[in-house]
Structure formats: structure tokens, C-alpha cells
Design an enzyme around this catalytic site. Structure first.
Site, PDB file in Angstrom:
ATOM      1  N   SER A  24      -6.904   3.624  12.499  1.00 21.23           N
ATOM      2  CA  SER A  24      -6.090   3.362  13.688  1.00 21.23           C
ATOM      3  C   SER A  24      -6.387   4.350  14.805  1.00 21.23           C
ATOM      4  O   SER A  24      -6.244   4.023  15.984  1.00 21.23           O
ATOM      5  CB  SER A  24      -4.600   3.423  13.324  1.00 21.23           C
ATOM      6  OG  SER A  24      -4.260   2.421  12.390  1.00 21.23           O
ATOM      7  N   ASP A  49       0.814  -1.214   0.000  1.00 22.26           N
ATOM      8  CA  ASP A  49       0.000   0.000   0.000  1.00 22.26           C
ATOM      9  C   ASP A  49       0.848   1.265   0.000  1.00 22.26           C
ATOM     10  O   ASP A  49       0.478   2.273  -0.600  1.00 22.26           O
ATOM     11  CB  ASP A  49      -0.929   0.005   1.214  1.00 22.26           C
ATOM     12  CG  ASP A  49      -2.139  -0.899   1.016  1.00 22.26           C
ATOM     13  OD1 ASP A  49      -2.321  -1.407  -0.113  1.00 22.26           O
ATOM     14  OD2 ASP A  49      -2.899  -1.091   1.978  1.00 22.26           O
TER      15      ASP A  49
END
EC number: 2.7.1.23
Length: 260
Positions: free
Chosen positions: A165, A49
Site C-alpha cells: 500500500s 488475514d
């Protein structure tokens, strides 16, 4: 969101510095040809990614679609790696069009720094002391003082990265909203952030900046000692990612919300 594309035959292969990515590039280029990015209809990115994010930034000028295959550690934005039937997969792929965030950060010397962010713009404390931020939306103060480790504004494409996150919401890729998410908020304790319309103009003012310095980061572009940060979606820039049929980014975002 999804648009048909002309039949693709000209590919450019790019890879990260991981050995498995470099080996894959050699095999794929030998099998399918490699015309170079300037002549390609599609860029094939081989990595994880992080490399996809880097490739998207490099494609901003040309706006060439990118088809990623996972040869890295994290591959949320990548397709499964397979060397067979690559042209057929690309021509049957679904296209997700995204728009980056435009950041203008003003530092302590009153110098302006401009950058684009595909995932998020984040503000982060530089020292052990918490940051103090004032947040305005479209010129109106909405949060007089946020005491925190930082805050971020994420695109739908970036909502599954740092934003997730930080306990921010996952946004469908075609959602017309941006996620404003605090990072370890101390006051107000119960504030969990906000969903903003994609047209929102967001301004962060850093309070007590001499005592509590803050950096502003647009993906991987960092401005130290920021004083003000202005962020809005750049609708004039469109970036396209290609995903195998049935494994669109929209489907991945949906599946992520039910993962353990």
C-alpha cells in the site's frame, strides 16, 4: 523452503469472532475432531488475514504449522474454504517457513520494548507534523534525514500488506531480502526505499522527537514516543504456513504482481 511433513491426523480449530467462522469451526470440529492447540500437529485457522496474523503470533512458542481457510474479508494468506477432504488437503499442502522481525524500541523514558513482527515494523508520525528519521544499516548511517509520514521494514510475507500500500516492492517468499519503504516521503522526494539483505540490522533514530513524536509498531504492538528503533530478522524463530498444492504463498506473491 518447502519441506515434507509427517502424516497429520490431529487438528486444532481456531476461529475469528465472525459468525461464519464460528459456524464453520463447529462443523469442522464435529467432523474431524478437535484436540486442542497443545496436542495438535496442525492448527486450522478460520477467518481472514488479520486472524491468520494473530494465530501466527500465538504459535510462536509452539511453532505448530497453521493451515488457514478463508472465513473473513481478506484471505491472501488463507486457503479456499471447503469442508471436504481436509486431512488430504493438509497432508498434500506445501509449507512456507517464515522468520519474524525482532524489534527493540526505546521510548522517551529510555524504556526498552521488545516485540516480534511477522509482517512489518512501521514508524508513524503521531501528530500533524511530519516525522524526521535517521536510518542506519549495520551501524552505518545511510539516510541522514528522511522527512516523511513514516517508514517501514517488511518481511517477504508482509511485503504484500502495508508495504504494498505504501508502494513498496513485492518480495518472493523465499527472497533473502527485506523491504525498507518510506511512507509519504517529503524529502528526499525521489527516494523510493531500498531492498536490504535479510541479515541487515536496521536502526531508526527519531530526530526532533519532542516536536515530532513518532510511534513504532510491530504488527499490532505499538510503542508511543519512540526515540530509537532497532530491527533485525529473528532467524531463531520459524513459523510455518500450509497452502494447498498449486496455491503456495510463492505463487500468490507472483500472481499479485500481475493483478490489476
Amino acid at each position: 523452503m518447502y519441506q515434507p511433513q509427517p502424516f497429520v491426523t490431529r487438528l486444532a480449530f481456531k476461529c475469528s469472532d465472525r459468525p461464519e467462522a464460528q459456524e464453520a469451526r463447529e462443523r469442522l470440529a464435529a467432523r474431524y475432531g478437535d484436540v486442542g492447540p497443545e496436542n495438535a500437529q496442525v492448527i486450522v485457522a478460520l477467518g481472514g488475514d488479520g486472524f491468520m496474523l494473530e494465530s501466527l503470533h500465538e504459535a510462536i512458542a509452539s511453532q505448530t504449522p497453521i493451515y488457514g481457510m478463508n472465513r473473513g474479508s481478506v484471505g491472501f494468506l488463507m486457503n479456499e474454504y471447503s469442508e471436504d477432504g481436509l486431512l488430504e488437503r493438509i497432508n498434500a499442502a506445501e509449507r512456507a517457513v517464515i522468520h519474524p522481525l525482532a524489534m527493540v524500541a526505546i521510548d522517551a523514558r529510555r524504556t526498552q520494548h521488545r516485540a516480534l513482527a511477522i509482517n512489518e515494523v512501521s514508524l508513524l508520525r503521531q501528530t500533524r507534523q511530519t516525522a524526521k528519521l535517521r536510518i542506519s544499516i549495520d551501524g552505518k548511517v545511510r539516510m541522514g534525514e528522511l522527512v516523511c509520514d513514516g517508514a517501514l521494514l517488511a518481511t517477504p510475507a508482509g511485503s504484500t500488506a502495508y508495504n504494498l500500500s505504501a508502494h513498496g516492492p513485492i518480495i518472493p517468499i523465499d527472497g533473502r531480502v527485506l523491504a525498507l519503504t518510506p511512507i509519504s516521503a517529503f524529502r528526499p522526494r525521489r527516494w523510493r526505499g531500498a531492498l536490504l539483505p535479510q541479515s541487515a540490522r536496521v536502526t531508526f533514530e527519531i530526530l526532533e522527537a519532542d516536536k515530532r513524536p513518532v510511534s513504532a509498531v510491530a504488527d499490532n504492538f505499538e510503542v508511543r514516543d519512540a526515540m530509537e528503533v532497532h530491527i533485525s530478522e529473528d532467524r531463531g524463530t520459524s513459523l510455518a504456513m500450509l497452502f494447498d498444492a498449486g496455491r503456495s504463498l510463492e505463487e500468490r506473491v507472483l500472481a499479485e504482481q500481475f493483478s490489476a
